[in-house]
Design an enzyme around this catalytic site. Structure first.
Site, PDB file in Angstrom:
ATOM      1  N   HIS A 173     105.248  33.879 -10.884  1.00 15.58           N
ATOM      2  CA  HIS A 173     105.434  35.328 -11.016  1.00 15.58           C
ATOM      3  C   HIS A 173     105.440  35.748 -12.493  1.00 15.58           C
ATOM      4  O   HIS A 173     104.667  36.623 -12.911  1.00 15.58           O
ATOM      5  CB  HIS A 173     106.756  35.711 -10.334  1.00 15.58           C
ATOM      6  CG  HIS A 173     107.066  37.178 -10.372  1.00 15.58           C
ATOM      7  ND1 HIS A 173     106.777  38.025  -9.332  1.00 15.58           N
ATOM      8  CD2 HIS A 173     107.630  37.951 -11.329  1.00 15.58           C
ATOM      9  CE1 HIS A 173     107.154  39.261  -9.646  1.00 15.58           C
ATOM     10  NE2 HIS A 173     107.686  39.237 -10.854  1.00 15.58           N
ATOM     11  N   GLU A 174     106.292  35.104 -13.278  1.00 13.56           N
ATOM     12  CA  GLU A 174     106.402  35.488 -14.693  1.00 13.56           C
ATOM     13  C   GLU A 174     105.121  35.189 -15.458  1.00 13.56           C
ATOM     14  O   GLU A 174     104.795  35.867 -16.434  1.00 13.56           O
ATOM     15  CB  GLU A 174     107.604  34.797 -15.353  1.00 13.56           C
ATOM     16  CG  GLU A 174     108.965  35.081 -14.713  1.00 13.56           C
ATOM     17  CD  GLU A 174     109.315  36.565 -14.585  1.00 13.56           C
ATOM     18  OE1 GLU A 174     108.778  37.381 -15.351  1.00 13.56           O
ATOM     19  OE2 GLU A 174     110.105  36.892 -13.676  1.00 13.56           O
ATOM     20  N   HIS A 177     102.947  38.212 -15.319  1.00 14.52           N
ATOM     21  CA  HIS A 177     103.326  39.165 -16.370  1.00 14.52           C
ATOM     22  C   HIS A 177     102.800  38.688 -17.726  1.00 14.52           C
ATOM     23  O   HIS A 177     102.278  39.464 -18.518  1.00 14.52           O
ATOM     24  CB  HIS A 177     104.856  39.265 -16.456  1.00 14.52           C
ATOM     25  CG  HIS A 177     105.501  40.071 -15.364  1.00 14.52           C
ATOM     26  ND1 HIS A 177     105.138  41.361 -15.080  1.00 14.52           N
ATOM     27  CD2 HIS A 177     106.512  39.772 -14.500  1.00 14.52           C
ATOM     28  CE1 HIS A 177     105.903  41.845 -14.086  1.00 14.52           C
ATOM     29  NE2 HIS A 177     106.739  40.887 -13.716  1.00 14.52           N
ATOM     30  N   GLU A 227     103.825  44.836 -12.580  1.00 10.29           N
ATOM     31  CA  GLU A 227     104.271  44.126 -11.383  1.00 10.29           C
ATOM     32  C   GLU A 227     103.074  43.718 -10.525  1.00 10.29           C
ATOM     33  O   GLU A 227     103.131  42.693  -9.821  1.00 10.29           O
ATOM     34  CB  GLU A 227     105.242  45.020 -10.595  1.00 10.29           C
ATOM     35  CG  GLU A 227     106.110  44.281  -9.606  1.00 10.29           C
ATOM     36  CD  GLU A 227     107.143  43.361 -10.242  1.00 10.29           C
ATOM     37  OE1 GLU A 227     107.387  43.458 -11.466  1.00 10.29           O
ATOM     38  OE2 GLU A 227     107.706  42.517  -9.507  1.00 10.29           O
TER      39      GLU A 227
END
Lengths: 496, 496
Positions: free
Chosen positions: A262-263, A266, A292
């Site tokens: 997930h990160e 980003h 997001e």
């Protein structure tokens, strides 16, 4: 000749340098700083933040912004000027007394919440929250009057420029039509399936090594960023030096690993913002929703897909060995398990939107003055019953007190999570059409074409276009909930 | 009433908050930052440094300093005002054009030096150094005229307030009387001794664990600081959050361990500066010489003593096991080995002063205009022959190009190393008189009384007193080289 625009450029370069220091010191605070450094660090960051606010809202900046409109600027400079103006207005609109009062009330509410939540102390929390809501309404009123929009829309605009409650009602209204029944079906079907818990422990340095390998697979640039540990995972730092974090639990490695995925989404967005414009507002990420969308494209669209999980499965086995519960089929199933629960941050992608819609409906009514703080628990309960079939009566800690967002007045933020999930589905399906070999590529562990497409269509544009324009340029249409529905139905539906 | 002094207080509090951010971002740069973050970080730090300079040298600060002299201030406030004035003058004396030129020339010289040194390229280095010397002479001239002192003294004053070439000539003249012959004796005697090299490898995480245990023994407050890794060990951060570093070599653990002891000396000084005054100049460490006296008291006076080494020996064995070369007697001997060499940073405490005296004599003559850059190598060679009996002809890389200090104009700094060593001896001998049980305490691993004495006499005073006053208060007299001589003779002399 010194133009107003060039003065602005220099001013925003200067501001971005101070932001750099603030980001790194903020990252350090979450990852490295020992306890006794806290007070001095907070004071130092507050001092810098006052300075940044002064520089940004100086009368001269307002004048330059007016003058620069008459100057001869190319498209990118125009976009940069538009983003400068946005930042200036957001900052300059509020009187300093309100900024200070909000900051104090928010800090007080959040600080007390840290013990009130475990103590399930709604009454105590509500006292502080009332003050935060009062000041957020004042803020919204000032912003709304200046922009000629509704109060809640003016807060939405801080995180997702151009988004409105009318649009959200339509989008979320659509989700509410089909999502609850899909969720029920999936839950019913998964109830008959067996999910084995992989046998721990999973040593933290092994988990970290796996995370680094996955980041490498996902194209993270380690010469321009790092992975560390923090209590709450986040992506921080600056585009030239992106700091992502995760947290580890020795009994279970999937949460930390998917947190890293997930990160990294980003991070890759940040690492690939337009290099030659870094330091200028036009080089910033477009919005929280688009940010997001990148993390959720990595985590949900790509990361939880069968093909990606198959492709990283050898890395998992290489790290931990083939243990009971680590069979490939079970590893994939664990990443696609749907279990409605009380806690938003633990939610799977099928039940997540319900958590967001509930919060959106409550915070919108709260900011518009249609309900008061004391109305929240009852509304929370009835909506949890309606959307997820769960009872939270009297359980404030796992109900309306579970999130940090409202404690310091972050109203308008929640919708960006589900907007991001929907943008992610729309972008990923479009990328699959544009790159017909993508599924095979992913199976082979080759993500080059996907990243090229994302860079081409999202990353390199920073804030040059509006969110609608960016998504329309990339996918041929503005946000369309159909993509998200197709994604969920194809992964979790009857025919899946 | 808003007094000029209270305005100054607020201004220096603000400055200290910006210094906080600069320290942490600087620490991060040395320990955490990936390569591609470098340019943006340097720009951010430079921007902050310009801001700090503007705040410190604002005309109003000069006026407040004048006015505050007439105000009713207590002793500590007077001392604070004196230190404020010192900082203001040091910063405000130089025209911005000179500050900028110095910074550019220094950066250019240092940058090129990083490849010129390994290439032994004296000619190339000298070209850049000439510009640095020219600008440092200009700086010294301006400072000297304002203070009515000599040019070199005005640079010394930046690092060791009140120190002069006349005093140094006397101090170093004394050392030159007795140190060379002592050194010869020790070397001759140690030649007949056998020093075994402890058998590696020493795993880095084991070395780190040992370092942390030693820091704990030395009273480091881990709630207000950390230990990390950097290419060049240093002590950074802020008093509330002190960051020390070391570097590891798998083949040899003593260097890293004693590096930790050294930096812990710096750290405990910082961690025990007067808490209620932190953020004000009077709470800063007194001088570079006093700072170094604390690190050298820890490393040399305490750390290399038989009793201390005996007391930590069990920790070493606990970590690495009893290996060949790790017998207690050999472990102690290795920490007291004297071996004159070309490189200052590798020097033992007996030959170290020779490296400093040589540099002092050259830089003093250089700043006063008695010699030029091209005279350095010949002088270096003759002084190395004279003081250490070593030949460096043609070996610039291990001769006059070995240090970073001159590359960016840090003339006047070198003497503080040996001043620190001498202050350390004077303080430690006085502490031993004041605490008659100290040697037994150390053997038992109980350092409480030593630290109480240091806190009482040095740490808690910050910059309240002048260096001379501080040392006189602590030891009954100002700097006396006799202590250092007694220390070296008792540890290394014939009767040792």
């Amino acid at each position: 000749m010194t133009t107003a625009y060039s003065q602005l450029r220099a001013t925003f370069t200067r501001l971005s340098r101070f932001s750099h220091l603030s980001s790194i010191a903020g990252w350090d605070m979450q990852t490295m700083m020992p306890a006794e450094g806290s007070k001095a660090r907070s004071e130092a960051l507050a001092e810098l933040s006052v300075l940044q606010h002064q520089i940004l809202t100086a009368a001269q900046v307002g004048e330059w912004l007016q003058q620069a409109r008459q100057e001869d600027l190319n498209d990118l400079e125009q976009a940069n000027l538009r983003e400068m103006h946005r930042q200036y207005q957001h900052a300059a609109l509020l009187p300093e007394s309100l900024v200070e009062a909000k900051s104090l009330a928010g800090a007080r509410c959040e600080h007390a919440w840290r013990r009130q939540r475990p103590a399930n102390d709604w009454e105590g929390f509500a006292d502080n929250l009332r003050e935060v809501v009062k000041l957020s309404r004042q803020e919204a009123t000032l912003r709304a009057e200046a922009a000629g929009i509704s109060r809640y829309d003016s807060l939405l605009d801080l995180y997702e420029p151009g988004m409105t409650a009318v649009k959200l009602d339509e989008i979320f209204g659509d989700l509410k039509q089909w999502l609850p029944s899909l969720l029920q079906q999936v839950v019913a079907r998964q109830q008959s399936q067996h999910f084995a818990q992989p046998e721990g422990p999973f040593a933290i340095d092994q988990q970290k090594a796996l995370g680094l390998k996955v980041m490498k697979r996902l194209g993270f640039n380690f010469d321009a960023g790092r992975l560390d540990i923090s209590a709450h995972p986040f992506c921080g730092g600056v585009p030239q030096d992106v700091r992502i974090t995760t947290r580890y639990n020795e009994q279970e490695f999937i949460t930390a690993m998917m947190g890293v995925v997930h990160e990294t989404g980003h991070a890759r967005y940040e690492q690939n913002l337009p290099k030659e414009w870094l330091g200028q507002p036009v080089a910033n990420a477009r919005s929280m929703g688009i940010h997001e969308s990148q993390s959720l494209l990595f985590e949900m669209q790509l990361g939880c897909s069968d093909v990606f999980l198959q492709s990283i499965y050898p890395l998992v086995i290489e790290q931990f060995g083939l243990r009971p519960g680590l069979e490939q089929a079970n590893f994939i199933k664990l990443n696609q398990r749907v279990q409605p629960g009380l806690i938003r941050v633990d939610a799977d992608e099928v039940s997540y939107p319900a958590h967001i819609i509930l919060r959106y409906e409550i915070e919108q009514a709260l900011i518009e003055g249609e309900i008061e703080v004391e109305d929240i628990p009852a509304l929370w309960n009835s909506k949890m019953q309606q959307y997820l079939g769960l009872d939270t009566v009297g359980n404030y800690r796992d109900g309306c007190m579970q999130d940090i967002h409202w404690t310091d007045g972050g109203f308008g933020y929640f919708p960006t999570y589900t907007l991001g999930a929907m943008y992610a589905a729309q972008l990923f399906q479009t990328a699959n059409k544009a790159v017909p070999t993508l599924q095979e590529d992913i199976t082979r562990g080759d993500l080059t074409a996907l990243f090229q497409w994302l860079n081409q269509n999202i990353w390199q544009h920073g804030s040059r276009f509006s969110t609608d324009q960016l998504i329309a340029n990339a996918t041929g249409e503005t946000l369309n909930t159909g993509y998200f529905r197709r994604h969920l139905e194809s992964r979790y539906g009857e025919l899946a």
